[in-house]
Write an enzyme that holds these catalytic residues in place. Structure first.
Site, mmCIF file in Angstrom:
data_model
loop_
_atom_site.group_PDB
_atom_site.id
_atom_site.type_symbol
_atom_site.label_atom_id
_atom_site.label_comp_id
_atom_site.label_asym_id
_atom_site.label_seq_id
_atom_site.Cartn_x
_atom_site.Cartn_y
_atom_site.Cartn_z
ATOM 1 N N HIS A 154 -3.899 -5.317 -0.018
ATOM 2 C CA HIS A 154 -3.581 -5.835 1.314
ATOM 3 C C HIS A 154 -3.692 -7.357 1.335
ATOM 4 C CE1 HIS A 154 -3.177 -2.224 3.872
ATOM 5 N NE2 HIS A 154 -3.924 -1.671 2.934
ATOM 6 N N CYS A 191 0.832 -1.208 0.000
ATOM 7 C CA CYS A 191 0.000 0.000 0.000
ATOM 8 C C CYS A 191 0.871 1.265 0.000
ATOM 9 C CB CYS A 191 -0.985 -0.043 1.165
ATOM 10 S SG CYS A 191 -2.420 1.020 0.920
ATOM 11 N N GLU A 201 -2.774 -9.409 3.537
ATOM 12 C CA GLU A 201 -3.027 -9.942 4.882
ATOM 13 C C GLU A 201 -4.498 -9.909 5.260
ATOM 14 O OE1 GLU A 201 -3.637 -5.759 5.498
ATOM 15 O OE2 GLU A 201 -2.159 -6.851 4.311
#
Length: 406
Positions: free
Chosen positions: A384, A300, A386
């Site tokens: 993202h 990001c 995760e």
């Protein structure tokens, strides 16, 4: 110049209001904390994860309009957070928040919002707000809640009109941790939660003799030094699950302080604000990190900062990408990953130097979503991995990074 029109009184039953800089008003029913806050209005299309969204540091100085109408129905708990505090200014939802219905709930969502000092407004046509953002771009708004329905609308409108916007703002320093922490703890398990998770504070090492140095991290495996520009906890959990030791340092840590930790690789975290502003101090450091030839991975804001460090450019997006349903194409083999995104700035494809390869693109608007360097062990993604929207489509990125360090 004529005086602006008088501001109307709150309609009966209205305890929340959204005030635009041009005087437009949207009324609703407030919940959570009372007060007012000014920032950028954006929308998020995720159907779940409202606690994670509200505590994601990347949402600093932003007000979230959730497009999914039923927010708060699973309550709140102490585990589904990405930072020690909430960072989004507040949220706007369509339906009134109901009593929680989930075995993991420890309190209802309005009580959690009040405890974290965040303002909520319910009873708003969030579809109309979404269309407004898509048509006009993200506006500046003030979100306000008064249980008595009393608002100084002229003052709130002035707050909205005077706020300068996110362009040019370095917010990473505001949300970054202030000390070095050795991270431990992996992914969540039913009945166990985040067993063993703990951040172990340690003093920031000073450049100098060997006795002042530290290997850092908790456990075994390659040692990652993660630079915290506004990081999410689940990133560190996934690095640990992939086999790494993790030490997290502040956004302003120096090259000498980082190298004193004896890293095997570097991680550049997500975060809020304008990457060009954060780049004033982050880009010179990243250039030094790249010169070590050690592996580097960015997510990001970290992706955007890596692009700036190698000579690329970033720009403010018209409406941004925020949600858990964004399809991204991996150019190497055409595989599509369902990803979670939260960004209002993006890397511009044009102008990237010859040693930078584009690795991923958005299937929504063809914007850049990943890059890697041909002459360094360095790569990054705009999304993202995760956040598990796929749910495991993108976990390979953590394994790739840890594999590089091995």
């Amino acid at each position: 110049m004529a005086d602006p029109k008088p501001m109307p009184a709150a309609p009966d039953g209205a305890t929340g209001v959204i005030v635009f800089g041009d005087g437009r008003l949207v009324w609703g029913r407030g919940f959570g904390a009372e007060g007012s806050a000014v920032g950028e209005l954006c929308f998020n299309t995720a159907m779940t994860g409202y606690q994670e969204v509200m505590t994601d540091p990347s949402y600093a100085r932003q007000v979230i309009a959730f497009t999914f109408p039923h927010i708060g129905n699973v309550g709140a708990n102490d585990e589904d957070v990405e930072a020690d505090e909430a960072h989004a200014l507040g949220c706007i939802v369509r339906e009134a928040v109901t009593s929680p219905s989930n075995f993991r709930s420890s309190q209802d969502y309005p009580a959690w919002m009040a405890a974290t000092g965040r303002i909520g407004i319910a009873g708003v046509d969030t579809r109309a707000l979404t269309r407004l953002v898509r048509r006009e771009g993200p506006p500046t708004v003030v979100i306000a809640h008064s249980a008595r329905g009393e608002f100084d609308l002229a003052r709130l409108r002035a707050m909205a009109a005077e706020w300068p916007g996110l362009e040019g703002m370095d917010l990473a320093k505001e949300v970054s941790r202030r000390q070095v922490e050795a991270w431990s703890g992996g992914k969540w398990e039913l009945g166990l939660g985040y067993a063993g998770e703990q951040a172990h504070p340690r003093p920031l090492p000073q450049a100098g003799g060997e006795e002042e140095r530290s290997d850092g991290g908790v456990g075994t495996g390659p040692h990652v030094v993660a630079i915290d520009y506004g990081s999410k906890r689940n990133i560190f959990r996934n690095l640990v699950a992939a086999g790494a030791r993790v030490t997290v340092v502040p956004a302003t840590a120096s090259f000498e302080e980082i190298m004193a930790l004896r890293p095997d690789g570097f991680f550049l975290s997500n975060g809020p604000g304008d990457p060009a502003a954060t780049g004033d101090y982050a880009v010179p450091l990243i250039k030094q990190l790249l010169a070590t030839q050690l592996p580097l991975f960015g997510i990001c804001l970290g992706h955007q900062l890596l692009a700036l460090a190698v000579g690329g450019r970033t720009a403010k997006m018209f409406q941004g990408h925020r949600g858990a349903n964004h399809p991204v194409k991996r150019l190497a083999d055409g595989r599509v990953e369902i990803t979670s995104m939260n960004h209002g700035f993006a890397v511009e494809r044009e102008g990237l130097p010859a040693n930078v390869r584009e690795t991923h693109v958005s299937l929504f608007d063809d914007s850049n979503c990943g890059l890697e360097l041909a002459d360094r062990r360095a790569f990054s993604v705009q999304y993202h991995p995760e956040a598990s929207p796929g749910p495991q489509d993108s976990f390979y990125l953590f394994e790739k990074f840890v594999g590089m360090m091995r």
